[in-house]
Design a protein around this motif. Structure first.
Motif, mmCIF file in Angstrom:
data_model
loop_
_atom_site.group_PDB
_atom_site.id
_atom_site.type_symbol
_atom_site.label_atom_id
_atom_site.label_comp_id
_atom_site.label_asym_id
_atom_site.label_seq_id
_atom_site.Cartn_x
_atom_site.Cartn_y
_atom_site.Cartn_z
ATOM 1 N N TYR A 266 -5.363 19.624 5.913
ATOM 2 C CA TYR A 266 -4.381 18.999 6.809
ATOM 3 C C TYR A 266 -4.784 17.560 7.133
ATOM 4 O O TYR A 266 -3.935 16.657 7.151
ATOM 5 C CB TYR A 266 -4.224 19.797 8.104
ATOM 6 N N PHE A 267 -6.070 17.339 7.405
ATOM 7 C CA PHE A 267 -6.530 15.982 7.711
ATOM 8 C C PHE A 267 -6.224 15.030 6.545
ATOM 9 O O PHE A 267 -5.757 13.906 6.749
ATOM 10 C CB PHE A 267 -8.031 15.978 7.988
ATOM 11 N N GLN A 268 -6.491 15.483 5.322
ATOM 12 C CA GLN A 268 -6.212 14.644 4.159
ATOM 13 C C GLN A 268 -4.719 14.373 4.037
ATOM 14 O O GLN A 268 -4.287 13.248 3.765
ATOM 15 C CB GLN A 268 -6.744 15.322 2.895
ATOM 16 N N TRP A 269 -3.924 15.420 4.237
ATOM 17 C CA TRP A 269 -2.463 15.300 4.159
ATOM 18 C C TRP A 269 -1.959 14.308 5.213
ATOM 19 O O TRP A 269 -1.139 13.428 4.929
ATOM 20 C CB TRP A 269 -1.848 16.683 4.377
ATOM 21 N N ALA A 270 -2.459 14.460 6.464
ATOM 22 C CA ALA A 270 -2.003 13.614 7.562
ATOM 23 C C ALA A 270 -2.413 12.164 7.362
ATOM 24 O O ALA A 270 -1.637 11.239 7.656
ATOM 25 C CB ALA A 270 -2.555 14.134 8.893
ATOM 26 N N LEU A 271 -3.623 11.928 6.855
ATOM 27 C CA LEU A 271 -4.076 10.556 6.637
ATOM 28 C C LEU A 271 -3.263 9.873 5.530
ATOM 29 O O LEU A 271 -2.991 8.678 5.608
ATOM 30 C CB LEU A 271 -5.566 10.540 6.302
ATOM 31 N N ILE A 272 -2.899 10.635 4.503
ATOM 32 C CA ILE A 272 -2.053 10.068 3.452
ATOM 33 C C ILE A 272 -0.660 9.762 4.001
ATOM 34 O O ILE A 272 -0.080 8.703 3.714
ATOM 35 C CB ILE A 272 -1.978 11.025 2.253
ATOM 36 N N ASP A 273 -0.102 10.685 4.812
ATOM 37 C CA ASP A 273 1.185 10.420 5.463
ATOM 38 C C ASP A 273 1.110 9.171 6.330
ATOM 39 O O ASP A 273 2.025 8.337 6.325
ATOM 40 C CB ASP A 273 1.586 11.614 6.337
ATOM 41 N N LEU A 274 0.016 9.062 7.088
ATOM 42 C CA LEU A 274 -0.164 7.896 7.957
ATOM 43 C C LEU A 274 -0.187 6.609 7.141
ATOM 44 O O LEU A 274 0.452 5.615 7.510
ATOM 45 C CB LEU A 274 -1.461 8.045 8.753
ATOM 46 N N SER A 275 -0.906 6.624 6.036
ATOM 47 C CA SER A 275 -0.987 5.437 5.189
ATOM 48 C C SER A 275 0.388 5.038 4.662
ATOM 49 O O SER A 275 0.758 3.853 4.667
ATOM 50 C CB SER A 275 -1.936 5.698 4.018
ATOM 51 N N GLN A 276 1.149 6.035 4.213
ATOM 52 C CA GLN A 276 2.490 5.746 3.697
ATOM 53 C C GLN A 276 3.396 5.166 4.781
ATOM 54 O O GLN A 276 4.101 4.169 4.561
ATOM 55 C CB GLN A 276 3.117 7.019 3.130
ATOM 56 N N LEU A 277 3.369 5.773 5.965
ATOM 57 C CA LEU A 277 4.245 5.324 7.047
ATOM 58 C C LEU A 277 3.888 3.911 7.509
ATOM 59 O O LEU A 277 4.774 3.095 7.795
ATOM 60 C CB LEU A 277 4.162 6.304 8.227
ATOM 61 N N ILE A 278 2.588 3.630 7.588
ATOM 62 C CA ILE A 278 2.175 2.294 8.009
ATOM 63 C C ILE A 278 2.605 1.254 6.974
ATOM 64 O O ILE A 278 3.031 0.144 7.327
ATOM 65 C CB ILE A 278 0.655 2.254 8.255
ATOM 66 N N LEU A 279 2.507 1.606 5.697
ATOM 67 C CA LEU A 279 2.986 0.683 4.662
ATOM 68 C C LEU A 279 4.485 0.439 4.818
ATOM 69 O O LEU A 279 4.968 -0.687 4.650
ATOM 70 C CB LEU A 279 2.682 1.245 3.278
ATOM 71 N N TYR A 280 5.238 1.504 5.144
ATOM 72 C CA TYR A 280 6.690 1.366 5.292
ATOM 73 C C TYR A 280 7.057 0.459 6.469
ATOM 74 O O TYR A 280 7.956 -0.384 6.353
ATOM 75 C CB TYR A 280 7.347 2.728 5.475
ATOM 76 N N VAL A 281 6.398 0.663 7.623
ATOM 77 C CA VAL A 281 6.777 -0.108 8.813
ATOM 78 C C VAL A 281 6.149 -1.504 8.810
ATOM 79 O O VAL A 281 6.594 -2.384 9.558
ATOM 80 C CB VAL A 281 6.393 0.630 10.118
ATOM 81 N N SER A 282 5.139 -1.721 7.978
ATOM 82 C CA SER A 282 4.491 -3.037 7.950
ATOM 83 C C SER A 282 5.428 -4.115 7.399
ATOM 84 O O SER A 282 5.360 -5.272 7.824
ATOM 85 C CB SER A 282 3.221 -2.990 7.105
ATOM 86 N N VAL A 283 6.298 -3.723 6.478
ATOM 87 C CA VAL A 283 7.216 -4.706 5.893
ATOM 88 C C VAL A 283 8.187 -5.265 6.944
ATOM 89 O O VAL A 283 8.279 -6.490 7.124
ATOM 90 C CB VAL A 283 7.971 -4.103 4.693
#
Length: 356
Positions: A266-283
């Motif tokens: 779950y931690f790995q899954w959540a950290l990957i989700d977090l990375s994707q979401l931050i990339l999306y909102v960073s733009v």
């Protein structure tokens, strides 16, 4: 009562109450972390249970409302319309977004890199996984489910059945204290197991639901109780009961590595989700920061809307949008850090003050 390290999160399922047997020995515990820890339901819901995107949105609204409220008091807004305050704010945010996004991408790469390795390492991982599944299959005497929630349900059901077997094994004992303690212990185990099974039923991995249910089973305290009963009543129990206690302890011990494996995934899954979401909102955050610098900069923003200076609305909205990557990080890491802290120990170790 404080929180055991392997305590879980609050759930809608009913809970047991803590009872005492002869000799003031605490055996039973409540079925949820909130009840065992006596912590606020709202606090645990926000930190652990609530959807992370909803928490991020709530933090963003709170930040925006606070900014506007402060800007509406007195003449604070005048500072935004003079000098280079706006330029300073958004140039700083621009650098923070780029730096933070780079850091998150690095973290994501580290998480993914744990899954990479030479053939020998991959073979060892597979062998260890299959050894655990084969051992559990022999224990439950049927194929082990592949779905994480069903896998944990099968294991917790096995502990419940072995608890009932223990009760039946001592039912003919002449020692009233032994029978009373085992009855209370079995009721506690089965009540906790039923609550966890209800929480795991239909839970899908990827959300927090599977780990949410798994954390409520405080297996370490149960292992200790099995060890205590076996030692305290060593002269009263027969060889068959000793075997039942040993098998019961084995089933409880399997919960530790199983839960830790699910937690790690779950931690790995959540950290990957977090990375994707931050990339999306960073733009859009970068776009807003650039727009605020390029179109407004040090120029004043005139006008009033709803009794609040327009400069406060514009700068507050821009500051909130550019803060979204950080707010996402706060919402995800608060959950991960809380779960990690409450599950530091594996096995019968109690790091907190609960029932020591």
């Amino acid at each position: 009562m404080s929180i055991d390290p392997d305590d879980g999160v609050d759930a809608e399922a009913g809970s047991g109450t803590e009872l005492e047997t002869s000799g003031d020995t605490d055996i039973s515990t409540a079925n949820t972390m909130r009840e065992r820890a006596d912590e606020s339901r709202l606090k645990l819901y926000v930190i652990l249970s609530a959807n992370r995107l909803v928490v991020t949105a709530a933090l963003g609204l709170l930040l925006f409302a606070t900014f506007v409220a402060i800007g509406s008091v007195g003449g604070f807004y005048e500072n935004l319309n003079t000098g280079d305050t706006k330029a300073t704010i958004f140039s700083t945010m621009l650098g923070a977004i780029i730096t933070g996004t780079t850091l998150i991408v690095t973290i994501s790469q580290l998480v993914i890199s744990q899954e990479n390795g030479p053939l020998g390492d991959q073979h060892a991982r597979m062998s260890n996984t299959m050894d655990f599944r084969n051992y559990m299959s022999d224990m439950v005497e049927e194929p082990v489910p592949v779905d994480p929630s069903a896998f944990l349900q099968e294991l917790v059901n096995e502990t419940k059945e072995r608890a009932e077997t223990l009760r039946g094994s001592v039912s003919g004992s002449d020692d009233n204290d032994l029978r009373a303690e085992v009855d209370e212990f079995t009721d506690s185990v089965t009540g906790n197991a039923d609550a966890v099974q209800e929480e795991l039923d239909g839970a899908r991995f990827g959300s927090f639901d599977v780990l949410y249910g798994a954390l409520n089973f405080n297996y370490s305290w149960k292992i200790f109780q099995v060890e205590r009963i076996a030692d305290e009543y060593a002269d009263e129990i027969d060889e068959d009961t000793e075997t039942v206690l040993s098998e019961f302890k084995t089933a409880l011990s399997m919960w530790g590595p199983a839960r830790e494996h699910i937690k790690t995934l779950y931690f790995q899954w959540a950290l990957i989700d977090l990375s994707q979401l931050i990339l999306y909102v960073s733009v859009p955050a970068l776009l807003v920061a650039g727009a605020m610098l390029g179109f407004f900069g040090t120029a004043p923003i005139p006008g009033v809307t709803l009794g609040v200076q327009n400069v406060v609305w514009v700068v507050g909205a821009g500051f909130t949008v550019t803060s979204l990557p950080f707010l996402l990080l706060v919402s995800y890491i608060s959950r991960i850090a809380t779960v990690a802290k409450r599950t530091l120990a594996i096995g019968p170790l109690i790091l907190r003050g609960s029932q020591r």
